[in-house]
Motif scaffolding. Sequence first.
Motif, short mmCIF file in Angstrom:
data_model
loop_
_atom_site.label_atom_id
_atom_site.label_comp_id
_atom_site.label_asym_id
_atom_site.label_seq_id
_atom_site.Cartn_x
_atom_site.Cartn_y
_atom_site.Cartn_z
N ALA A 1 -10.47 -4.97 -1.02
CA ALA A 1 -9.45 -5.83 -0.40
C ALA A 1 -9.98 -7.24 -0.15
O ALA A 1 -9.22 -8.21 -0.15
CB ALA A 1 -8.97 -5.21 0.91
N ARG B 1 -3.77 -5.04 -6.12
CA ARG B 1 -4.80 -4.32 -5.37
C ARG B 1 -4.78 -2.83 -5.70
O ARG B 1 -5.83 -2.19 -5.85
CB ARG B 1 -4.60 -4.53 -3.87
CG ARG B 1 -5.00 -5.92 -3.38
CD ARG B 1 -4.82 -6.02 -1.88
NE ARG B 1 -5.25 -7.31 -1.37
CZ ARG B 1 -4.58 -8.04 -0.50
NH1 ARG B 1 -3.41 -7.61 -0.03
NH2 ARG B 1 -5.06 -9.20 -0.09
N ARG C 1 -7.73 -0.74 -7.46
CA ARG C 1 -8.30 0.42 -6.77
C ARG C 1 -8.40 1.60 -7.72
O ARG C 1 -9.42 2.31 -7.77
CB ARG C 1 -7.45 0.79 -5.55
CG ARG C 1 -8.02 1.93 -4.72
CD ARG C 1 -6.99 2.45 -3.71
NE ARG C 1 -5.81 3.02 -4.35
CZ ARG C 1 -5.77 4.21 -4.92
NH1 ARG C 1 -6.86 4.98 -4.94
NH2 ARG C 1 -4.65 4.65 -5.48
#
Length: 346
Positions: free
Chosen positions: A187, A205, A209
């Motif tokens: 993050a 994001r 991930r």
Amino acid sequence: MSLPDLNDPALAARLRHLIDHKTKPLGALGRIESLALQIGLVLGTESPLLSQPQLVVFAGDHGLAARGVSAYPSDVTWQMVENFLAGGAAVSVLARQHGLALTVVDCGVRHDFAPRPGLLVRKVAPGTADALEGPAMTPAQCRQAIEAGRGVVAGLPGNALLLGEMGIGNTSAAALLLARLTGSDLADCVGSGTGLDEAGLARKREVLRQVLERHPLASEPLDALAAFGGFEVAAMVGAVLEAAARRRLVVVDGFIATAAVLVARALEPRVTQRCVFSHRSGECGHGLMLRHLGPDERTPARALLDLDLRLGEGSGAALAWPLLVSACALLREMATFESAGVARSG
């Protein structure tokens, strides 16, 4: 063979003596003084002169871009390469303004370009693979891209390399490299890139991930580079290593170029002795990256400019270039108290 240490106490002492005896109060030129000292150490002289500077823009496409991690489509990569070559991009303007030789290198753009001056085709493949499905590059492709970058620098003259890049989706590759190689929270590494809105940033994001989870064993520098890409980042790694080996000054642009330096330093820790970080990018992970590239854990690498730039292309390196030229000129040409007949304080 490892890079030689540029930490030359005798030369550093002579350079510091010269700087301190110029017609000014001690330290009055601030960070320009430390910049002059660094350039003198890199070039190995008390009278540094930056000659035939080369601004090289490495370009490549990213398979991960199809996952919606950028605000722009992948076609913008090849369209911007055409813009660079036509002289209409920001970096083209700045290169003309400052007398920088501009070369664009096709490392893996999903487009075939007509040959012309200023373009080098070193295409490994038409874009990397989708890193969510497998490694962005095979180990062989990664090595090929690194060697291409080395070869480009070896074939160019001058004693200064300014790094630039172009590749839709490459802030994702840079963020992934930062997260994996430094152990930072993802993050903190991921920003809006070319201008994603909040929903787009959340999607980016989440995709990144998943990519990190897809490659849990890609922890060594070259394994991470192959897993996450891209061809232009790998070519910049090679360019940095070659320039460092040839004792050239490396002027680093923003987030993506600094990611290449992060990989290069993991392979050759002394490369950063040769690097000037031109600016701190507006991309959120860049400050974190600079903290990990400092001389020790408590001291971050310091960029010359902080202007909220996030364009890439080498634009920040070109904007900072006059500061380097001025630092050298002051060291060579500014009078000392003795030569000017000026009284010193006290």
